[in-house]
Write an enzyme that holds these catalytic residues in place. Structure first.
Site, PDB file in Angstrom:
ATOM      1  N   GLU A 280       0.831  -1.200   0.000  1.00  0.00           N
ATOM      2  CA  GLU A 280       0.000   0.000   0.000  1.00  0.00           C
ATOM      3  C   GLU A 280       0.870   1.255   0.000  1.00  0.00           C
ATOM      4  O   GLU A 280       0.555   2.243  -0.678  1.00  0.00           O
ATOM      5  CB  GLU A 280      -0.922   0.002   1.226  1.00  0.00           C
ATOM      6  CG  GLU A 280      -1.999  -1.076   1.207  1.00  0.00           C
ATOM      7  CD  GLU A 280      -3.027  -0.857   0.116  1.00  0.00           C
ATOM      8  OE1 GLU A 280      -3.341   0.314  -0.190  1.00  0.00           O
ATOM      9  OE2 GLU A 280      -3.518  -1.851  -0.440  1.00  0.00           O
ATOM     10  N   TRP A 283       1.891   1.582  -3.445  1.00  0.00           N
ATOM     11  CA  TRP A 283       0.849   2.162  -4.299  1.00  0.00           C
ATOM     12  C   TRP A 283       0.904   3.692  -4.246  1.00  0.00           C
ATOM     13  O   TRP A 283       0.694   4.361  -5.258  1.00  0.00           O
ATOM     14  CB  TRP A 283      -0.528   1.658  -3.875  1.00  0.00           C
ATOM     15  CG  TRP A 283      -1.655   2.232  -4.689  1.00  0.00           C
ATOM     16  CD1 TRP A 283      -2.430   3.300  -4.376  1.00  0.00           C
ATOM     17  CD2 TRP A 283      -2.105   1.784  -5.971  1.00  0.00           C
ATOM     18  NE1 TRP A 283      -3.348   3.545  -5.364  1.00  0.00           N
ATOM     19  CE2 TRP A 283      -3.173   2.629  -6.371  1.00  0.00           C
ATOM     20  CE3 TRP A 283      -1.725   0.745  -6.821  1.00  0.00           C
ATOM     21  CZ2 TRP A 283      -3.849   2.467  -7.571  1.00  0.00           C
ATOM     22  CZ3 TRP A 283      -2.405   0.582  -8.022  1.00  0.00           C
ATOM     23  CH2 TRP A 283      -3.446   1.436  -8.387  1.00  0.00           C
ATOM     24  N   TRP A 311     -21.238  11.465 -19.819  1.00  0.00           N
ATOM     25  CA  TRP A 311     -21.530  11.632 -18.401  1.00  0.00           C
ATOM     26  C   TRP A 311     -22.817  12.443 -18.220  1.00  0.00           C
ATOM     27  O   TRP A 311     -23.131  13.312 -19.028  1.00  0.00           O
ATOM     28  CB  TRP A 311     -20.388  12.373 -17.703  1.00  0.00           C
ATOM     29  CG  TRP A 311     -19.055  11.695 -17.758  1.00  0.00           C
ATOM     30  CD1 TRP A 311     -17.998  12.035 -18.527  1.00  0.00           C
ATOM     31  CD2 TRP A 311     -18.637  10.555 -16.998  1.00  0.00           C
ATOM     32  NE1 TRP A 311     -16.930  11.197 -18.303  1.00  0.00           N
ATOM     33  CE2 TRP A 311     -17.293  10.268 -17.357  1.00  0.00           C
ATOM     34  CE3 TRP A 311     -19.245   9.747 -16.028  1.00  0.00           C
ATOM     35  CZ2 TRP A 311     -16.561   9.229 -16.804  1.00  0.00           C
ATOM     36  CZ3 TRP A 311     -18.509   8.706 -15.477  1.00  0.00           C
ATOM     37  CH2 TRP A 311     -17.195   8.449 -15.859  1.00  0.00           C
ATOM     38  N   ASN A 346     -10.935   3.483   3.504  1.00  0.00           N
ATOM     39  CA  ASN A 346     -10.582   3.215   2.109  1.00  0.00           C
ATOM     40  C   ASN A 346     -11.649   2.399   1.381  1.00  0.00           C
ATOM     41  O   ASN A 346     -11.951   2.650   0.209  1.00  0.00           O
ATOM     42  CB  ASN A 346      -9.235   2.494   2.026  1.00  0.00           C
ATOM     43  CG  ASN A 346      -8.761   2.357   0.591  1.00  0.00           C
ATOM     44  OD1 ASN A 346      -8.576   3.346  -0.108  1.00  0.00           O
ATOM     45  ND2 ASN A 346      -8.592   1.128   0.136  1.00  0.00           N
ATOM     46  N   TRP A 364     -16.253  11.405 -13.013  1.00  0.00           N
ATOM     47  CA  TRP A 364     -15.365  11.162 -11.874  1.00  0.00           C
ATOM     48  C   TRP A 364     -14.652  12.434 -11.418  1.00  0.00           C
ATOM     49  O   TRP A 364     -14.279  12.555 -10.243  1.00  0.00           O
ATOM     50  CB  TRP A 364     -14.331  10.083 -12.214  1.00  0.00           C
ATOM     51  CG  TRP A 364     -13.393  10.426 -13.348  1.00  0.00           C
ATOM     52  CD1 TRP A 364     -13.542  10.108 -14.669  1.00  0.00           C
ATOM     53  CD2 TRP A 364     -12.158  11.162 -13.260  1.00  0.00           C
ATOM     54  NE1 TRP A 364     -12.484  10.593 -15.408  1.00  0.00           N
ATOM     55  CE2 TRP A 364     -11.615  11.238 -14.573  1.00  0.00           C
ATOM     56  CE3 TRP A 364     -11.464  11.757 -12.219  1.00  0.00           C
ATOM     57  CZ2 TRP A 364     -10.419  11.898 -14.858  1.00  0.00           C
ATOM     58  CZ3 TRP A 364     -10.266  12.414 -12.491  1.00  0.00           C
ATOM     59  CH2 TRP A 364      -9.760  12.474 -13.793  1.00  0.00           C
ATOM     60  N   TRP A 387      -9.391   7.814  -8.167  1.00  0.00           N
ATOM     61  CA  TRP A 387     -10.667   8.087  -8.830  1.00  0.00           C
ATOM     62  C   TRP A 387     -10.695   7.461 -10.219  1.00  0.00           C
ATOM     63  O   TRP A 387     -11.694   6.858 -10.623  1.00  0.00           O
ATOM     64  CB  TRP A 387     -10.930   9.597  -8.893  1.00  0.00           C
ATOM     65  CG  TRP A 387     -11.728  10.051  -7.712  1.00  0.00           C
ATOM     66  CD1 TRP A 387     -11.270  10.619  -6.566  1.00  0.00           C
ATOM     67  CD2 TRP A 387     -13.146   9.902  -7.542  1.00  0.00           C
ATOM     68  NE1 TRP A 387     -12.305  10.842  -5.686  1.00  0.00           N
ATOM     69  CE2 TRP A 387     -13.470  10.424  -6.262  1.00  0.00           C
ATOM     70  CE3 TRP A 387     -14.163   9.404  -8.340  1.00  0.00           C
ATOM     71  CZ2 TRP A 387     -14.775  10.437  -5.773  1.00  0.00           C
ATOM     72  CZ3 TRP A 387     -15.470   9.430  -7.849  1.00  0.00           C
ATOM     73  CH2 TRP A 387     -15.769   9.937  -6.586  1.00  0.00           C
TER      74      TRP A 387
END
Length: 481
Positions: A280, A283, A311, A346, A364, A387
């Site tokens: 993590e 990441w 959208w 999360n 988004w 996102w």
């Protein structure tokens, strides 16, 4: 004996004394140090969100307290750093400025502009890598092209060995006092006025959840490494538990360095839980790596096919999502946790993001913008990467057709309903069987819990099945056009 010249240490996203390569490098020169932070009021870099500014205020005050304990202080100015830093150098006669590299395109351009002005003043501009585990240019493919898959990047990262150990607080720190009297171009910043909300004081509630400062953050790392880390692989997804590290705000502002956390956790012995957590942290580095190689990340789909996606524009539904009034309890719980604490679990982040981008089919970027303003840990890299991951439009992205079902997510990650009850208290008296989908409860159950849908709690603003079908139809159109 000639005294070594003055050095400036320019703090940015690194508000700590330990494991601060720039501060260490300045101290090794032997001269006095002037610490400075510039609240950037230029248009060169995206303005910070409100929640971030609230946390920044506390972190800066804590940094000043730490420096005072060592006989120094931090000069806090506001303005355009391209003007402020060279003006401060000219005013003080400093011969070197020390800071850490930044990886966002606009920030790098700003630093280059500062470097050019400092060169004209015969002042060295020294940058170290102090905010990530590894320089984004250090992990490369055999062809030299950027990685697009985290697992492959992670193997390349690990092949370079263990990240360097964190540095201690420099032992010999000598500080310079400075007066700005008569220097109109160097404007001291009134921190409270510039960063804290007033009317209304929406940040007051967040103060119940967060402490500021390097010592407090180090204690959190210690507690996490000795307790929750041992069950991290499974505990991190329990939405009602304290299984996540909650260290992201301190990483965002550099109150902690990633190397400090890495080594504290690494030393606990190799386990699946520890390895999951270290990945993590990886990441986070990968997100900065991705932003470094894709500067348009926060504004543009990294998969061009999604530029064709239609959208929806629905200000009413967007507002309901922002306020935690969608009628989908697990979504509303996450959004209300965000609003009250400036942070969100999360797993909840993934659920609420999928709901916005898929079930509501709202761009988004609307969600990224809301998170930017309301998360105390929002950074340009992780916010945009995550996102786009959920929306299916970015690098290493979950496929667009992977649409989180909020009811299944609640059943799996909040099985007793404790998370929903905590953040959606009007539903607290419902039995757990009805908590995730109160619209499916029979009238007697609702009446017993004192709930009338549409009065005490909203009806769903979208049918989950219809929202999913609409998203899939829009996705298919992007593939056929």
């Amino acid at each position: 004996m000639t005294q070594a010249p003055l050095s400036l240490v320019w703090f940015r996203d690194d508000l700590r004394l330990a494991d601060h390569p720039a501060l260490t490098a300045a101290s090794e020169k032997g001269g006095k140090i002037l610490c400075v932070y510039v609240l950037d009021t230029s248009d060169a870099i995206r303005a910070p969100g409100g929640a971030y500014k609230w946390f920044l205020h506390g972190a800066l005050e804590a940094l000043r307290d730490s420096l005072r304990e060592h006989g120094g202080d931090c000069l806090i100015l506001e303005g355009d750093p391209v003007t402020v830093i060279p003006d401060l150098v000219a005013h003080t006669g400093a011969r070197a400025v020390f800071c850490h590299h930044r990886y966002q395109k606009q920030a790098r351009a700003q630093d280059e502009a500062v470097a050019q002005k400092l060169d004209a003043l015969d002042c060295a501009f020294n940058r170290s890598h102090g905010t990530v585990l590894r320089n984004p240019e250090s992990v490369t493919t055999k062809t030299g092209t950027p990685y697009k898959i985290f697992s492959a990047w992670w193997k390349g990262f690990q092949a370079l060995g263990t990240p360097p150990s964190p540095l201690p607080v420099p032992g010999q720190l000598k500080f310079q006092d400075v007066t700005l009297k008569g220097k109109k171009t160097l404007k001291p910043c009134a921190l409270g006025k510039a960063l804290l909300p007033s009317k209304p004081d929406w940040g007051k509630k967040m103060g119940e959840y967060w402490e500021h400062g390097e010592d407090e953050a180090a204690e959190l790392v210690h507690d996490f490494a000795h307790e929750a880390l041992g069950q991290y692989d499974t505990g991190r997804n329990d939405m009602a538990a304290e299984g996540s590290s909650r260290l992201s705000p301190y990483l965002r502002l550099g109150v902690l360095s990633p190397r400090q956390i890495w080594h504290d956790c690494k030393d606990k012995g190799r386990t699946p839980d520890r390895d999951t957590y270290l990945s993590e942290l990886g990441w986070r580095d990968f997100s900065w790596y991705t932003l470094f190689h894709n500067p348009e990340l926060p504004e543009r789909n990294l998969k061009p096919q999604f530029d064709k996606l239609s959208w929806r524009r629905s200000p009413k539904q967007l507002l309901a999502w922002q306020r935690g009034q969608t009628g989908i309890p697990v979504v509303d719980a996450g959004m209300r946790q965000l609003w009250e604490t400036g942070w969100m679990h999360n797993r909840a982040r993934m659920i609420v993001a999928s709901f916005l981008a898929k079930h509501l089919l709202i761009d988004w970027r609307e969600g990224e913008s809301w998170f930017w303003d309301t998360l105390i840990d929002a950074d340009p890299a992780s916010n945009a990467v995550n996102w786009q991951w959920v929306a299916g439009t970015g690098i290493e992205a979950s496929p667009f057709f992977r649409i989180f079902n909020p009811l299944r997510q609640a059943a799996k990650f909040d099985p007793e309903g404790d998370y929903i009850r905590r953040w959606v208290p009007e539903l607290a008296k419902l039995p757990k069987e009805s908590l995730a989908a109160p619209w499916e409860a029979d009238p007697e159950t609702l009446d017993k819990a004192g709930i009338k849908l549409g009065r005490d709690y909203p009806k769903p603003i979208v049918s989950l099945d219809e929202g999913r079908d609409r998203a899939m139809k829009a996705y298919r159109q992007t593939r056929s056009s």
